[in-house]
Design a protein around this motif. Structure first.
Motif, PDB file in Angstrom:
ATOM      1  N   ASP A 150       0.823  -1.207   0.000  1.00 51.51           N
ATOM      2  CA  ASP A 150       0.000   0.000   0.000  1.00 51.51           C
ATOM      3  C   ASP A 150       0.853   1.252   0.000  1.00 51.51           C
ATOM      4  OD1 ASP A 150      -2.757  -1.132   0.400  1.00 51.51           O
ATOM      5  OD2 ASP A 150      -1.832  -1.916   2.216  1.00 51.51           O
ATOM      6  N   VAL A 151       0.350   2.297  -0.669  1.00 52.79           N
ATOM      7  CA  VAL A 151       1.038   3.584  -0.626  1.00 52.79           C
ATOM      8  C   VAL A 151       0.010   4.706  -0.694  1.00 52.79           C
ATOM      9  CG1 VAL A 151       1.378   3.582  -3.147  1.00 52.79           C
ATOM     10  CG2 VAL A 151       2.764   5.077  -1.709  1.00 52.79           C
ATOM     11  N   ALA A 206      -5.449   6.714   4.411  1.00 57.67           N
ATOM     12  CA  ALA A 206      -5.551   6.213   3.040  1.00 57.67           C
ATOM     13  C   ALA A 206      -4.671   4.992   2.809  1.00 57.67           C
ATOM     14  CB  ALA A 206      -5.178   7.318   2.051  1.00 57.67           C
ATOM     15  N   ALA A 207      -3.504   4.947   3.443  1.00 55.67           N
ATOM     16  CA  ALA A 207      -2.577   3.830   3.237  1.00 55.67           C
ATOM     17  C   ALA A 207      -3.113   2.508   3.786  1.00 55.67           C
ATOM     18  CB  ALA A 207      -1.224   4.147   3.881  1.00 55.67           C
ATOM     19  N   SER A 208      -4.154   2.563   4.593  1.00 56.94           N
ATOM     20  CA  SER A 208      -4.701   1.333   5.171  1.00 56.94           C
ATOM     21  C   SER A 208      -5.636   0.597   4.222  1.00 56.94           C
ATOM     22  CB  SER A 208      -5.472   1.654   6.460  1.00 56.94           C
ATOM     23  OG  SER A 208      -6.670   2.368   6.168  1.00 56.94           O
ATOM     24  N   LEU A 209      -6.030   1.222   3.118  1.00 53.43           N
ATOM     25  CA  LEU A 209      -7.120   0.653   2.324  1.00 53.43           C
ATOM     26  C   LEU A 209      -6.771  -0.025   0.992  1.00 53.43           C
ATOM     27  CD1 LEU A 209      -9.960   3.288   2.852  1.00 53.43           C
ATOM     28  CD2 LEU A 209     -10.024   0.859   3.460  1.00 53.43           C
ATOM     29  N   VAL A 393     -10.144   1.193   8.808  1.00 50.33           N
ATOM     30  CA  VAL A 393     -10.085   0.542  10.115  1.00 50.33           C
ATOM     31  C   VAL A 393      -8.611   0.252  10.407  1.00 50.33           C
ATOM     32  CG1 VAL A 393     -10.842  -1.397  11.525  1.00 50.33           C
ATOM     33  CG2 VAL A 393     -12.362  -0.476   9.751  1.00 50.33           C
ATOM     34  N   ILE A 394      -8.022   1.052  11.270  1.00 47.05           N
ATOM     35  CA  ILE A 394      -6.596   0.943  11.581  1.00 47.05           C
ATOM     36  C   ILE A 394      -6.442   0.447  13.016  1.00 47.05           C
ATOM     37  CG2 ILE A 394      -4.425   2.205  11.828  1.00 47.05           C
ATOM     38  CD1 ILE A 394      -5.481   4.176   9.731  1.00 47.05           C
ATOM     39  N   GLU A 395      -5.739  -0.667  13.156  1.00 43.92           N
ATOM     40  CA  GLU A 395      -5.511  -1.215  14.497  1.00 43.92           C
ATOM     41  C   GLU A 395      -4.332  -0.546  15.181  1.00 43.92           C
ATOM     42  OE1 GLU A 395      -5.212  -5.527  16.742  1.00 43.92           O
ATOM     43  OE2 GLU A 395      -4.850  -5.403  14.585  1.00 43.92           O
ATOM     44  N   LYS A 396      -3.235  -0.340  14.421  1.00 42.04           N
ATOM     45  CA  LYS A 396      -2.056   0.262  15.033  1.00 42.04           C
ATOM     46  C   LYS A 396      -1.210   0.947  13.967  1.00 42.04           C
ATOM     47  CE  LYS A 396       1.466  -0.515  18.554  1.00 42.04           C
ATOM     48  NZ  LYS A 396       2.049  -1.465  19.525  1.00 42.04           N
ATOM     49  N   THR A 397      -0.572   2.035  14.367  1.00 42.44           N
ATOM     50  CA  THR A 397       0.314   2.782  13.484  1.00 42.44           C
ATOM     51  C   THR A 397       1.730   2.764  14.044  1.00 42.44           C
ATOM     52  OG1 THR A 397      -1.511   4.239  12.855  1.00 42.44           O
ATOM     53  CG2 THR A 397       0.699   5.011  12.386  1.00 42.44           C
TER      54      THR A 397
END
Length: 424
Positions: A150-151, A206-209, A393-397
């Motif tokens: 992803d980017v 956006a990078a999560s999708l 839906v982001i669990e951790k960064t």
């Protein structure tokens, strides 16, 4: 940075801006950030020099900056990336034998080779064939290999045939596994794999999708045939609903009016209900088959789990009604790693053909689905995001300095959304 631009077209094909440049020009930065010097030829990146455990991940300041080789390519400055299960499996040294991770990674179940087998990366046979179809390179020339699919970032330079983007555009994309990945300062991608980033999302969001969204979109829309016009009222079952693909699938199905039943563990039930699931089955509280018997049959089943679920899941489809089961867990790359390209493709064809025919005579459709990189599909997804129908839906960064920790987290499994890397 010296380059020649001939035609740069905006997304509207009727508007054209022509630039003829005969001198060096530094592109304006859209954000005040610290970047690699325009004169530099190297950049920071996380790479692997061989396949193996997490220790093979290596940070370098001397990865070559990618260049445009084809006129349809663009160079993106990476602001955020993410780690998917496929990245973990591409990193691993050995593949096959009796360990069921059952992860939907580029459409495959994850396995591990026995110690007597030669080391190879996940799907190495197929991916190396795609990288080097003429077999010009020697074995191991894919290294140093940058992972990450992803980017989200900013366009820095465009090939002469790129029509829809210009330097400075904020974009997102999912990079196919046979290309150098996104855990670096810059990445080069084909223009047809890129889309303008949803305006409502930050780069981190956006990078999560892209990768999970395109995987789910392939299964639901392109293989399953569902869309906003024919999905309303259909009953949908999602197996493995709390991961990246599952959480996106719930949202897009609900946006199209479906009745969604999600299968996940109890600790993820609140998350999937919040995303719109109408019914939630806790696979830890009892036999899933028995719990499903109390519900009406389904029109569509998306399987992110694989393994033994395939032996019973199709029994819960509506017979002779066009109901479809789509699995993202297939043996395609595994067959090619184990049997070679020709025999592996033959075995794969025989397997999917025989299963499809068997279930066809039982009144249901059996299909496989795979990740498909597509800027056009991302355009459709971006529209849903900006309409508020899809949320990341982001669990951790993690910061860029902690990429190995991010890999370990994803490797442990039981995801509740995505793991994102802030590169900038």
């Amino acid at each position: 940075m010296e380059f020649l631009k001939t035609f740069v077209l905006r997304r509207n094909p009727r508007t054209a801006v022509c630039f003829w440049r005969s001198h060096a020009e530094q592109m304006p930065s859209v954000r005040k950030i610290s970047t690699t010097s325009p004169r530099s030829t190297v950049m920071p990146a996380w790479v692997i020099d061989k396949y193996g455990k997490n220790e093979v991940l290596r940070f370098t300041q001397n990865m070559m900056i990618p260049v445009i080789h084809y006129p349809n390519e663009v160079i993106i400055k990476v602001h955020a990336a993410s780690v998917n299960p496929i990245d973990v499996n591409m990193r691993k040294k050995q593949l096959l034998q009796a360990t069921h991770l059952s992860l939907p990674l580029y459409g495959l179940t994850s396995w591990f080779l026995s110690k007597s087998s030669p080391p190879c990366g996940y799907g190495a046979t197929a991916l190396n064939m795609k990288r080097d179809p003429l077999h010009i390179k020697t074995k191991g020339e894919e290294f140093p290999l940058t992972l990450g699919r992803d980017v989200s970032g900013v366009v820095m330079e465009c090939g002469l045939e790129v029509k829809y983007f210009k330097p400075g555009d904020e974009v997102w994309a999912a990079v196919p596994p046979w290309k150098q990945g996104t855990l670096s300062e810059f990445v080069v991608v084909s223009g047809n794999e890129v889309s303008l980033k949803p305006k409502s999302l930050t780069h981190t969001q956006a990078a999560s999708l892209p990768y999970v969204a395109l995987t789910a979109w392939s299964a639901i829309n392109k293989v399953g045939g569902l869309n906003d016009k024919n999905c309303r009222g259909k009953r949908v079952l999602i197996l493995g609903a709390s991961g990246g693909v599952g959480t996106f699938a719930i949202q897009v199905m609900k946006a199209w009016g479906a009745d969604v039943t999600a299968v996940c563990s109890h600790d993820a039930s609140e998350l999937v209900r919040k995303l719109g699931a109408d019914d939630v089955i806790d696979y830890k509280s009892g036999n899933v088959e028995e719990q499903l018997k109390s519900l009406k049959p389904f029109d569509f089943i998306l399987d992110n789990v694989g393994g033994s679920t395939e032996t019973w899941a199709l029994n819960f489809l509506k017979k002779w009604s066009g109901a479809t089961y789509v699995t993202l867990v297939t043996p395609f790359l595994l067959n090619m790693d184990r049997l070679g390209i020709a025999d592996g493709m033959l075995q794969t064809g025989v397997t999917v053909g025989s299963k499809a025919l068997k279930h066809f005579w039982q009144g249901v459709h059996y299909r496989w689905a795979f990740f498909m990189a597509s800027g056009v599909y991302l355009d459709d997804i971006a529209k849903l995001v900006d309409e508020g129908k899809i949320q990341p839906v982001i669990e951790k960064t993690f910061p860029f300095s902690q990429v190995p920790e991010a890999f370990l987290k994803v490797e442990r499994g039981h995801a509740r959304g995505k793991t994102v890397i802030n590169v900038v």
